[in-house]
Design a protein around this motif. Structure first.
Motif: not given
Length: 77
Positions: A6-13, A39-43, A68-77
């Motif tokens: 997962i971390r490798s994928r995040i780094e690539a993104l 969106e992928d990185r946030d997921q 789901p993307e819409h759920q993750v993107e809806g989080y408050l920071q």
């Protein structure tokens, strides 16, 4: 997918995003790709947090699933 994958994928993104942002003016396709990268990185970050929480409470981190993307993107920071 384990934590290191997962971390490798995040780094690539992150690297792909950096290259795209440095390229100057962006085409519609590049802007769409940048949105998808974010969106992928946030997921993936959400998935890592889920895995950490499962470990913390004695559960199997491999049971964590991407939300789901819409759920993750809806989080408050």
């Amino acid at each position: 997918m384990d934590d290191s994958e997962i971390r490798s994928r995040i780094e690539a993104l992150v690297e792909e995003e950096r290259r795209l942002r440095e390229s100057g003016e962006h085409t519609d396709e590049q802007r769409a790709r940048l949105r998808q990268i974010e969106e992928d990185r946030d997921q993936l970050w959400d998935l890592l947090r889920q895995r950490d929480a499962k470990r913390q409470y004695g559960e199997d981190p491999d049971e964590a699933r991407p939300r789901p993307e819409h759920q993750v993107e809806g989080y408050l920071q």
